[in-house]
Motif scaffolding. Sequence first.
Motif, PDB file in Angstrom:
ATOM      1  N   GLN A 179       4.502  15.775  -8.007  1.00  0.00           N
ATOM      2  CA  GLN A 179       4.068  17.094  -7.552  1.00  0.00           C
ATOM      3  C   GLN A 179       2.887  17.056  -6.600  1.00  0.00           C
ATOM      4  O   GLN A 179       2.416  18.114  -6.167  1.00  0.00           O
ATOM      5  CB  GLN A 179       3.720  17.969  -8.762  1.00  0.00           C
ATOM      6  N   THR A 180       2.424  15.860  -6.244  1.00  0.00           N
ATOM      7  CA  THR A 180       1.208  15.793  -5.418  1.00  0.00           C
ATOM      8  C   THR A 180       1.350  14.984  -4.142  1.00  0.00           C
ATOM      9  O   THR A 180       0.544  15.145  -3.227  1.00  0.00           O
ATOM     10  CB  THR A 180       0.043  15.199  -6.234  1.00  0.00           C
ATOM     11  N   ALA A 181       2.336  14.108  -4.057  1.00  0.00           N
ATOM     12  CA  ALA A 181       2.514  13.309  -2.839  1.00  0.00           C
ATOM     13  C   ALA A 181       2.842  14.238  -1.676  1.00  0.00           C
ATOM     14  O   ALA A 181       3.888  14.863  -1.645  1.00  0.00           O
ATOM     15  CB  ALA A 181       3.637  12.291  -3.034  1.00  0.00           C
ATOM     16  N   GLY A 182       1.912  14.357  -0.746  1.00  0.00           N
ATOM     17  CA  GLY A 182       2.096  15.255   0.382  1.00  0.00           C
ATOM     18  C   GLY A 182       1.299  16.542   0.275  1.00  0.00           C
ATOM     19  O   GLY A 182       1.180  17.277   1.251  1.00  0.00           O
ATOM     20  N   THR A 183       0.742  16.829  -0.912  1.00  0.00           N
ATOM     21  CA  THR A 183      -0.041  18.055  -1.082  1.00  0.00           C
ATOM     22  C   THR A 183      -1.468  17.797  -1.565  1.00  0.00           C
ATOM     23  O   THR A 183      -2.321  18.670  -1.440  1.00  0.00           O
ATOM     24  CB  THR A 183       0.617  19.026  -2.084  1.00  0.00           C
ATOM     25  N   LEU A 184      -1.737  16.626  -2.121  1.00  0.00           N
ATOM     26  CA  LEU A 184      -3.093  16.250  -2.507  1.00  0.00           C
ATOM     27  C   LEU A 184      -3.408  14.879  -1.907  1.00  0.00           C
ATOM     28  O   LEU A 184      -2.531  14.010  -1.852  1.00  0.00           O
ATOM     29  CB  LEU A 184      -3.235  16.172  -4.029  1.00  0.00           C
ATOM     30  N   PRO A 185      -4.644  14.649  -1.469  1.00  0.00           N
ATOM     31  CA  PRO A 185      -5.007  13.328  -0.952  1.00  0.00           C
ATOM     32  C   PRO A 185      -4.856  12.266  -2.030  1.00  0.00           C
ATOM     33  O   PRO A 185      -5.299  12.459  -3.161  1.00  0.00           O
ATOM     34  CB  PRO A 185      -6.479  13.499  -0.546  1.00  0.00           C
ATOM     35  N   ILE A 186      -4.229  11.153  -1.675  1.00  0.00           N
ATOM     36  CA  ILE A 186      -4.055  10.031  -2.598  1.00  0.00           C
ATOM     37  C   ILE A 186      -4.481   8.754  -1.883  1.00  0.00           C
ATOM     38  O   ILE A 186      -3.946   8.405  -0.835  1.00  0.00           O
ATOM     39  CB  ILE A 186      -2.602   9.904  -3.076  1.00  0.00           C
ATOM     40  N   ASP A 187      -5.470   8.073  -2.454  1.00  0.00           N
ATOM     41  CA  ASP A 187      -5.957   6.789  -1.945  1.00  0.00           C
ATOM     42  C   ASP A 187      -5.839   5.798  -3.099  1.00  0.00           C
ATOM     43  O   ASP A 187      -6.648   5.825  -4.024  1.00  0.00           O
ATOM     44  CB  ASP A 187      -7.406   6.928  -1.473  1.00  0.00           C
ATOM     45  N   VAL A 188      -4.822   4.947  -3.058  1.00  0.00           N
ATOM     46  CA  VAL A 188      -4.538   4.093  -4.219  1.00  0.00           C
ATOM     47  C   VAL A 188      -5.691   3.159  -4.551  1.00  0.00           C
ATOM     48  O   VAL A 188      -5.950   2.876  -5.726  1.00  0.00           O
ATOM     49  CB  VAL A 188      -3.232   3.289  -4.024  1.00  0.00           C
ATOM     50  N   GLY A 189      -6.404   2.677  -3.545  1.00  0.00           N
ATOM     51  CA  GLY A 189      -7.526   1.784  -3.797  1.00  0.00           C
ATOM     52  C   GLY A 189      -8.713   2.517  -4.376  1.00  0.00           C
ATOM     53  O   GLY A 189      -9.298   2.110  -5.385  1.00  0.00           O
ATOM     54  N   LEU A 190      -9.089   3.607  -3.740  1.00  0.00           N
ATOM     55  CA  LEU A 190     -10.237   4.392  -4.174  1.00  0.00           C
ATOM     56  C   LEU A 190     -10.030   4.973  -5.564  1.00  0.00           C
ATOM     57  O   LEU A 190     -10.964   5.062  -6.367  1.00  0.00           O
ATOM     58  CB  LEU A 190     -10.494   5.518  -3.165  1.00  0.00           C
ATOM     59  N   MET A 191      -8.791   5.359  -5.867  1.00  0.00           N
ATOM     60  CA  MET A 191      -8.498   6.008  -7.149  1.00  0.00           C
ATOM     61  C   MET A 191      -8.108   5.012  -8.239  1.00  0.00           C
ATOM     62  O   MET A 191      -7.869   5.422  -9.381  1.00  0.00           O
ATOM     63  CB  MET A 191      -7.385   7.041  -6.952  1.00  0.00           C
ATOM     64  N   GLY A 192      -8.040   3.732  -7.923  1.00  0.00           N
ATOM     65  CA  GLY A 192      -7.731   2.720  -8.929  1.00  0.00           C
ATOM     66  C   GLY A 192      -6.302   2.760  -9.418  1.00  0.00           C
ATOM     67  O   GLY A 192      -6.028   2.458 -10.583  1.00  0.00           O
ATOM     68  N   ILE A 193      -5.377   3.117  -8.534  1.00  0.00           N
ATOM     69  CA  ILE A 193      -3.966   3.218  -8.897  1.00  0.00           C
ATOM     70  C   ILE A 193      -3.262   1.885  -8.659  1.00  0.00           C
ATOM     71  O   ILE A 193      -3.279   1.360  -7.554  1.00  0.00           O
ATOM     72  CB  ILE A 193      -3.271   4.332  -8.077  1.00  0.00           C
ATOM     73  N   HIS A 194      -2.641   1.344  -9.701  1.00  0.00           N
ATOM     74  CA  HIS A 194      -1.925   0.072  -9.575  1.00  0.00           C
ATOM     75  C   HIS A 194      -0.457   0.265  -9.206  1.00  0.00           C
ATOM     76  O   HIS A 194       0.140  -0.590  -8.557  1.00  0.00           O
ATOM     77  CB  HIS A 194      -2.026  -0.718 -10.884  1.00  0.00           C
ATOM     78  N   MET A 195       0.122   1.387  -9.658  1.00  0.00           N
ATOM     79  CA  MET A 195       1.498   1.725  -9.297  1.00  0.00           C
ATOM     80  C   MET A 195       1.574   3.230  -9.066  1.00  0.00           C
ATOM     81  O   MET A 195       1.030   4.006  -9.855  1.00  0.00           O
ATOM     82  CB  MET A 195       2.475   1.288 -10.404  1.00  0.00           C
ATOM     83  N   LEU A 196       2.229   3.605  -7.985  1.00  0.00           N
ATOM     84  CA  LEU A 196       2.349   5.014  -7.619  1.00  0.00           C
ATOM     85  C   LEU A 196       3.816   5.343  -7.405  1.00  0.00           C
ATOM     86  O   LEU A 196       4.460   4.810  -6.506  1.00  0.00           O
ATOM     87  CB  LEU A 196       1.559   5.303  -6.346  1.00  0.00           C
ATOM     88  N   ALA A 197       4.349   6.242  -8.240  1.00  0.00           N
ATOM     89  CA  ALA A 197       5.741   6.679  -8.114  1.00  0.00           C
ATOM     90  C   ALA A 197       5.756   8.018  -7.404  1.00  0.00           C
ATOM     91  O   ALA A 197       5.022   8.933  -7.767  1.00  0.00           O
ATOM     92  CB  ALA A 197       6.380   6.798  -9.497  1.00  0.00           C
TER      93      ALA A 197
END
Length: 384
Positions: A179-197
Amino acid sequence: MAVIYLDHAASSWPKPPKVMEAMVQSIEQFGANPGRGSHEMAVKASRVLFEGRKSLAKLFKIKNPNDIAFTLNTTMSLNMAIKGFVKPGEHVICTAVEHNSVRRPLEYLKRTRDIKVTYIETNPKGELTIDDVARAVTSETKLIVCTHSSNMLGSILPVAEIGQLCRDKGIKLLVDAAQTAGTLPIDVGLMGIHMLAFPGHKALLGPQGTGGLYIHPDIDLEPLMHGGTGSQSEAIEQPTVRPDRYEAGTPNTVGIAGLTEGVKFVLQEGVEQIHLKEWALTQRMMEGLMGVTGVTVLGPDLGQNKTGIVSFTIADADSSEVAFVLDQSFQIAVRAGYHCTPLAHEMAGTMARGAVRASVGYFTTEAEVEQLIHAVREIAAHYT
């Protein structure tokens, strides 16, 4: 009367014109298998996939585009991540507002691999704090799975704070960005995300049958599928090279061509601006519906940050009946029922009759929101 489409949380519609143009061009000019030949058409098809990965990497601040594996949808991505990462006996934490695309794979692994799962309860609005998550961590915790935003309540979870907790504890973080890809900023490194679906067919404005999974370079998932990749064909085992390791079989080149144009549109418009526009529409919808006798609006309060989802109930009316009337009498398309997230309904207290979900998109207009409010007012008058 034209259809008023307010079901963007399921699939966005309409799409930017270039999305369809790219798909038609792919079929007409280079409808060959990418990575399976050296002739010109195959090379052009391969370029489509690489261009798509580059655009997605730019959007999510991913260093290496080859760490993105294309999938059919978020469900496939989450299954790849969960089943490919979690080992027998390990402990996984997730929230009570997760989609069944998370809950069902985890429950399957509970039965087949004897894993342990902790579901963190939220408040009735779908909100939780980092302290709620921290209390669930044990020495056996290997993975936290967290939706970025509830697909029923629209609440936004503290992913960046959870990512920091994972860094501190040596735990991996899988984020469901349906529900957020394309509508909220996502920075995998800054946010500590190891896997993003993520899906291609929602706010990324691509066609159905597209999606992806970002996999941190330090993580080696057991592939969900095994088969031909066009590389290391002489080997018995699945290739180790990315993205081939996770993309067995002929990919959806036509769909990815469209997805790439959708992502480029999002990059051009700007994620922050897209969110602000959708948030303003959502606030007006909430304000209008809250003024209707008998209507209860679910999720975060008016003025609070959320995604473009407004779920509501009308007195004791069944949600499916309300959605049917909206469709048949007012030509307004919404979603009703349980939205594949029964635990969220338990949190919100709506298990008895489900909820009506109206969700806005980039092309939704203020006039369409006003027409929904007017229609709900007329429907509610029959139940109150």
